[in-house]
Motif scaffolding. Structure first.
Motif, mmCIF file in Angstrom:
data_model
loop_
_atom_site.group_PDB
_atom_site.id
_atom_site.type_symbol
_atom_site.label_atom_id
_atom_site.label_comp_id
_atom_site.label_asym_id
_atom_site.label_seq_id
_atom_site.Cartn_x
_atom_site.Cartn_y
_atom_site.Cartn_z
ATOM 1 N N ARG A 5 34.967 40.648 45.759
ATOM 2 C CA ARG A 5 35.760 40.298 44.577
ATOM 3 C C ARG A 5 35.794 38.788 44.375
ATOM 4 N N ALA A 6 35.886 38.047 45.454
ATOM 5 C CA ALA A 6 35.992 36.587 45.361
ATOM 6 C C ALA A 6 34.746 35.971 44.720
ATOM 7 N N VAL A 7 33.574 36.499 45.030
ATOM 8 C CA VAL A 7 32.353 35.917 44.464
ATOM 9 C C VAL A 7 32.006 36.518 43.105
ATOM 10 N N SER A 8 32.735 37.558 42.675
ATOM 11 C CA SER A 8 32.416 38.245 41.429
ATOM 12 C C SER A 8 33.363 37.909 40.291
ATOM 13 N N ARG A 9 34.635 37.737 40.600
ATOM 14 C CA ARG A 9 35.666 37.569 39.565
ATOM 15 C C ARG A 9 35.721 36.130 39.067
ATOM 16 N N HIS A 10 35.532 35.957 37.754
ATOM 17 C CA HIS A 10 35.564 34.625 37.129
ATOM 18 C C HIS A 10 36.882 34.448 36.388
ATOM 19 N N THR A 11 37.596 33.389 36.702
ATOM 20 C CA THR A 11 38.872 33.124 36.037
ATOM 21 C C THR A 11 39.192 31.636 36.117
ATOM 22 N N HIS A 12 39.845 31.112 35.085
ATOM 23 C CA HIS A 12 40.239 29.704 35.038
ATOM 24 C C HIS A 12 39.078 28.774 35.376
ATOM 25 N N SER A 58 36.122 29.196 36.904
ATOM 26 C CA SER A 58 35.183 29.403 38.015
ATOM 27 C C SER A 58 35.493 30.732 38.691
ATOM 28 N N VAL A 59 34.617 31.131 39.621
ATOM 29 C CA VAL A 59 34.872 32.355 40.363
ATOM 30 C C VAL A 59 36.001 32.118 41.372
ATOM 31 N N LEU A 60 36.637 33.209 41.800
ATOM 32 C CA LEU A 60 37.751 33.094 42.748
ATOM 33 C C LEU A 60 37.318 32.408 44.047
#
Length: 428
Positions: free
Chosen positions: A277-284, A286-288
């Motif tokens: 999830r950390a390398v996949s989810r993009h928010t604010h 950049s990715v998590l």
């Protein structure tokens, strides 16, 4: 004394096969809504594959139908099996059956082994360990269930609950007081009770956080049981009268190792979901994975899991070398530390997934509910922490002046090196 957790290359290949087998063949079962009969038909050929690999019931010696692997190898196996709640059963070492088979292997008569243990090992029977009572959980010296010898029969009366797997079991191993006039540690015994014996009343499966409502399940729940004038032959006594506590400790010690390694498997699965999830989810922007708070979660989870793994392997190795009774500090330590790591890693994985992690669309929410029980069963954290602390503190002696008191140490050092200090003063 050096520690050695290494295993031979042949066993490493077995572990690699297990890893792929569990993920490819057993993980998919989690998503199906099926009854016990269908589940049994699906898993029967999987169990045969396990047996062909020589990995069935590995917790017992070869002469009893097991692999005789020892605790280190078993720990490494359970680390893989712990990823999925169905995997231990398909490998013939699910709780409470594995512990009960070990108990019967240690204390059972030849007849008991033939009638109960061998069918249990073959997967033909299921069992239950019935010890906990409403008034006796963390302190089994408070047990009130009585087994009175009348002629050649034991007559059992009492109230048990959280008797795991009772609703799916063929027989129960009941811990009851057989001699109330001696120390509780010498007055309890283990007795085999077929589940269809008159007077055995399995009242209900108690709703718990993991299963908050009663429904038919593939595995047995945590049952409340009433024993009313239950009569079984005297020959159903496991071991000798008064052996209950000794047998319980011999049973629970290895079980805690297996639990702790299964927790590592669950932790690793949650950790993999966290990192994905950390390398996949993009928010604010950049990715998590680029956020320092997420990096802290990853780093702490990795360190805690590594520490738990090394503690557990050390405990397993110690048991292999000197037995469970001489590894109580190590076993107690992994029980509370492993349970904490399990909970915390799953919790972080849920947090990183946000509302998705909280939902039933991922296995994290069910893993989280199941993980909370780890701090309670096989003895609550507090009991194990107290045991560890007491045993550690036995190695220390009271003293009026602290051993590291600097003024006292200075005076002793001046006396020890007086001739050198006098020479230095004279030269000055």
């Amino acid at each position: 004394m050096a520690w050695d957790f290494s295993t031979e290359p042949e066993f490493e290949k077995q572990l690699q096969w297990m890893q792929e087998f569990v993920r490819e063949e057993i993980f998919p079962l989690e998503t199906l809504d099926i009854d016990r009969e269908t589940f049994g038909r699906i898993t029967a050929p999987l169990k045969e594959k396990v047996k062909e690999k020589g990995l069935w019931a590995s917790h017992l010696p070869p002469e009893l139908g097991g692999g005789g692997f020892g605790q280190v190898k078993l720990g490494l196996m359970h680390e893989i099996l712990g990823q999925c709640r169905y995997a231990p059963g398909i490998f013939g070492n699910q709780a409470p059956d594995s512990g009960n088979a070990e108990l019967l292997a240690i204390g059972g008569s030849p007849e008991q082994k033939e009638q109960w243990m061998h069918p249990l090992l073959r997967g033909e029977l299921r069992s239950c360990f019935s010890m906990t009572e409403p008034g006796a959980g963390a302190d089994p010296t408070l047990l009130t269930t009585r087994a009175v010898l009348e002629g050649d029969e034991y007559v059992i009366n009492g109230h048990k609950w959280f008797s795991s797997n009772a609703s799916a079991a063929d027989f129960l191993i009941v811990m009851a007081v057989t001699d109330p006039d001696v120390s509780p540690y010498q007055g309890s015994s283990m007795i085999i009770v077929p589940v269809d014996t008159p007077g055995v009343d399995i009242v209900r499966d108690i709703p718990v956080m993991e299963h908050s409502f009663v429904q038919p399940r593939l595995e047995g729940g945590h049952a409340e049981i009433l024993y009313r004038d239950v009569r079984v032959p005297r020959s159903n006594l496991v071991g000798n009268p008064g052996d209950g506590f000794k047998l319980a400790q011999q049973r629970l010690g290895p079980g805690r190792i297996h639990h702790a390694m299964r927790w590592l498997g669950q932790s690793k699965r949650a950790f993999d979901m966290l990192c994905e999830r950390a390398v996949s989810r993009h928010t604010h922007g950049s990715v998590l994975a680029d956020k320092q708070m997420i990096q802290e979660m990853v780093a702490m989870s990795a360190a805690e899991m590594k520490a738990a793994r090394l503690l557990t392997l050390q405990a397993a190795w110690t048991m292999d070398q000197v037995g469970a009774s001489n590894a109580r500090v190590e076993i107690g330590m992994i029980k509370y530390w492993g349970a904490k790591v399990l909970h915390d890693v799953i919790d972080r994985a849920i947090q990183v997934h946000g509302s998705l992690g909280f939902s039933g669309d991922l296995p994290l929410e069910s893993m989280y509910r199941a993980a909370r029980a780890a701090r309670i069963y096989d003895g609550p954290d507090e009991v194990h922490k107290a045991t560890v602390a007491k045993r550690i503190l036995r190695g220390y002696t009271p003293t009026e002046v602290p051993t590291e008191h600097v003024p006292t140490r200075t005076a002793a050092a001046q006396k020890k090196f007086a001739q050198y200090l006098e020479l230095a003063t004279a030269n000055a």
